[in-house]
Design a protein around this motif. Sequence first.
Motif, PDB file in Angstrom:
ATOM      1  N   ASN A  71       0.809  -1.224   0.000  1.00  0.00           N
ATOM      2  CA  ASN A  71       0.000   0.000   0.000  1.00  0.00           C
ATOM      3  C   ASN A  71       0.839   1.269   0.000  1.00  0.00           C
ATOM      4  O   ASN A  71       0.306   2.356   0.239  1.00  0.00           O
ATOM      5  N   LEU A  72       2.127   1.152  -0.310  1.00  0.00           N
ATOM      6  CA  LEU A  72       2.986   2.334  -0.329  1.00  0.00           C
ATOM      7  C   LEU A  72       2.598   3.243  -1.492  1.00  0.00           C
ATOM      8  O   LEU A  72       2.559   2.821  -2.645  1.00  0.00           O
ATOM      9  N   ARG A  73       2.302   4.513  -1.158  1.00  0.00           N
ATOM     10  CA  ARG A  73       1.902   5.468  -2.186  1.00  0.00           C
ATOM     11  C   ARG A  73       2.760   6.738  -2.172  1.00  0.00           C
ATOM     12  O   ARG A  73       2.751   7.483  -3.147  1.00  0.00           O
ATOM     13  N   HIS A  74       3.494   6.984  -1.077  1.00  0.00           N
ATOM     14  CA  HIS A  74       4.252   8.232  -0.953  1.00  0.00           C
ATOM     15  C   HIS A  74       5.653   7.909  -0.441  1.00  0.00           C
ATOM     16  O   HIS A  74       5.811   7.342   0.635  1.00  0.00           O
ATOM     17  N   LEU A  75       6.660   8.260  -1.244  1.00  0.00           N
ATOM     18  CA  LEU A  75       8.035   7.886  -0.929  1.00  0.00           C
ATOM     19  C   LEU A  75       8.938   9.106  -1.019  1.00  0.00           C
ATOM     20  O   LEU A  75       8.914   9.848  -2.004  1.00  0.00           O
ATOM     21  N   GLU A  76       9.755   9.308   0.014  1.00  0.00           N
ATOM     22  CA  GLU A  76      10.772  10.362   0.019  1.00  0.00           C
ATOM     23  C   GLU A  76      12.114   9.735   0.374  1.00  0.00           C
ATOM     24  O   GLU A  76      12.246   9.080   1.409  1.00  0.00           O
ATOM     25  N   ILE A  77      13.107   9.920  -0.495  1.00  0.00           N
ATOM     26  CA  ILE A  77      14.425   9.318  -0.287  1.00  0.00           C
ATOM     27  C   ILE A  77      15.502  10.339  -0.618  1.00  0.00           C
ATOM     28  O   ILE A  77      15.431  11.026  -1.642  1.00  0.00           O
ATOM     29  N   HIS A  78      16.509  10.424   0.260  1.00  0.00           N
ATOM     30  CA  HIS A  78      17.564  11.411   0.070  1.00  0.00           C
ATOM     31  C   HIS A  78      18.782  10.864  -0.644  1.00  0.00           C
ATOM     32  O   HIS A  78      19.496  11.620  -1.295  1.00  0.00           O
ATOM     33  N   HIS A  79      19.056   9.587  -0.532  1.00  0.00           N
ATOM     34  CA  HIS A  79      20.207   8.996  -1.210  1.00  0.00           C
ATOM     35  C   HIS A  79      19.797   7.632  -1.751  1.00  0.00           C
ATOM     36  O   HIS A  79      19.324   6.789  -0.993  1.00  0.00           O
ATOM     37  N   ILE A  80      19.957   7.440  -3.053  1.00  0.00           N
ATOM     38  CA  ILE A  80      19.476   6.200  -3.641  1.00  0.00           C
ATOM     39  C   ILE A  80      20.623   5.414  -4.264  1.00  0.00           C
ATOM     40  O   ILE A  80      21.645   5.960  -4.669  1.00  0.00           O
ATOM     41  N   TYR A  81      20.432   4.114  -4.305  1.00  0.00           N
ATOM     42  CA  TYR A  81      21.325   3.231  -5.032  1.00  0.00           C
ATOM     43  C   TYR A  81      20.627   2.897  -6.347  1.00  0.00           C
ATOM     44  O   TYR A  81      19.606   2.229  -6.377  1.00  0.00           O
ATOM     45  N   ALA A  82      21.145   3.447  -7.443  1.00  0.00           N
ATOM     46  CA  ALA A  82      20.474   3.314  -8.729  1.00  0.00           C
ATOM     47  C   ALA A  82      20.501   1.875  -9.222  1.00  0.00           C
ATOM     48  O   ALA A  82      21.531   1.220  -9.211  1.00  0.00           O
ATOM     49  N   ASP A  83      19.363   1.396  -9.654  1.00  0.00           N
ATOM     50  CA  ASP A  83      19.227   0.053 -10.211  1.00  0.00           C
ATOM     51  C   ASP A  83      18.425   0.183 -11.505  1.00  0.00           C
ATOM     52  O   ASP A  83      17.354   0.803 -11.507  1.00  0.00           O
ATOM     53  N   PRO A  84      18.905  -0.348 -12.616  1.00  0.00           N
ATOM     54  CA  PRO A  84      18.206  -0.127 -13.883  1.00  0.00           C
ATOM     55  C   PRO A  84      16.861  -0.831 -14.005  1.00  0.00           C
ATOM     56  O   PRO A  84      16.087  -0.531 -14.894  1.00  0.00           O
ATOM     57  N   THR A  85      16.580  -1.787 -13.126  1.00  0.00           N
ATOM     58  CA  THR A  85      15.314  -2.512 -13.234  1.00  0.00           C
ATOM     59  C   THR A  85      14.567  -2.467 -11.913  1.00  0.00           C
ATOM     60  O   THR A  85      15.118  -2.709 -10.842  1.00  0.00           O
ATOM     61  N   TYR A  86      13.276  -2.161 -11.999  1.00  0.00           N
ATOM     62  CA  TYR A  86      12.391  -2.188 -10.837  1.00  0.00           C
ATOM     63  C   TYR A  86      11.141  -2.949 -11.272  1.00  0.00           C
ATOM     64  O   TYR A  86      10.139  -2.366 -11.697  1.00  0.00           O
ATOM     65  N   ASP A  87      11.203  -4.274 -11.184  1.00  0.00           N
ATOM     66  CA  ASP A  87      10.147  -5.118 -11.722  1.00  0.00           C
ATOM     67  C   ASP A  87       8.897  -5.134 -10.860  1.00  0.00           C
ATOM     68  O   ASP A  87       7.813  -5.432 -11.359  1.00  0.00           O
ATOM     69  N   ASP A  88       9.038  -4.820  -9.571  1.00  0.00           N
ATOM     70  CA  ASP A  88       7.895  -4.935  -8.661  1.00  0.00           C
ATOM     71  C   ASP A  88       7.804  -3.685  -7.791  1.00  0.00           C
ATOM     72  O   ASP A  88       7.628  -3.755  -6.587  1.00  0.00           O
ATOM     73  N   PHE A  89       7.934  -2.520  -8.419  1.00  0.00           N
ATOM     74  CA  PHE A  89       7.929  -1.263  -7.672  1.00  0.00           C
ATOM     75  C   PHE A  89       6.489  -0.848  -7.382  1.00  0.00           C
ATOM     76  O   PHE A  89       5.611  -0.985  -8.254  1.00  0.00           O
TER      77      PHE A  89
END
Length: 283
Positions: free
Chosen positions: A64-82
């Motif tokens: 049920n995640l609908r709102h996301l705030e992130i300050h530092h990310i680890y980039a991944d080219p695939t997000y199959d189940d985001f």
Amino acid sequence: MKDPYDIDEIEEVVDRIQCLSTPFFVQDMPEWIFSALTTLRCLDTEVGGELVDLGEITTLRFPNLRHLEIHHIYADPTYDDFPPLESLHLIVSEDNGWQDIASACSASLVSLQIKRIFPVLYFQNTDIILPRLRHLKIVKLWEEEMGLPLNINTPNLQFYIEDDEENPPEQLMHGHLSSATHMRLKAFHIPNHLATTLNAHALQLELKFADFCDALDKLTKNSSIFPCLEHLEFRSGLMEEWEANEARRMLEEFVWESRPNMKLPTISDHWIKEFSVESFTEV
């Protein structure tokens, strides 16, 4: 949570938590399912802080995640189940990683806020379309020139905000604004293509006094700039007290000659009309 070791204390109530703010996304969390969580903020005030592996944020774990705030990310080219996010708030130092995330939830995204730490000098080819995006905020966090503007297609954008913590940008930070009805800017630009401002009927400007006089003069003499404008609001945060008083006096005596539907412009030390994310998402 401010201490990473506190994470163990919430294990037994993970299924009840609706909003979580933490600077740590620790290794103990992947096996848990946050079934009620709608808002996740991974906040880190340090520039070189802990990177978050967004591959761990899946619909299975955060249904049920609908709102996301992130300050530092680890980039991944695939997000199959985001998860199908409605609002996304990122601090980015390059444009490759966030584009993948935006693409992963492009069908659902309503609000996007991007703080850019360094200028972007080139773009990879991108076909990103955000068909439901209505609210876009871009913040520039460096002193030098901006570099290239944002390069995404936002056909239904309504609310556009740009900010600069150092110097006003020398051009608009986003190139797809023809649908925008509300704009908040730190500098007054006459775009190369006037269609960019065609549908805007509410404009908010925070300017120095000289720029305030220039913007008022240009809007008065050229009705093809923001031709549908009805609401013009200035914020006095960059003015001296006497300058704000003079600006207020000028507006009290102001008369529009070529904009019959235009209301009397206002100036204040705060925004009178708010363009908030909460007004059209379920935050």
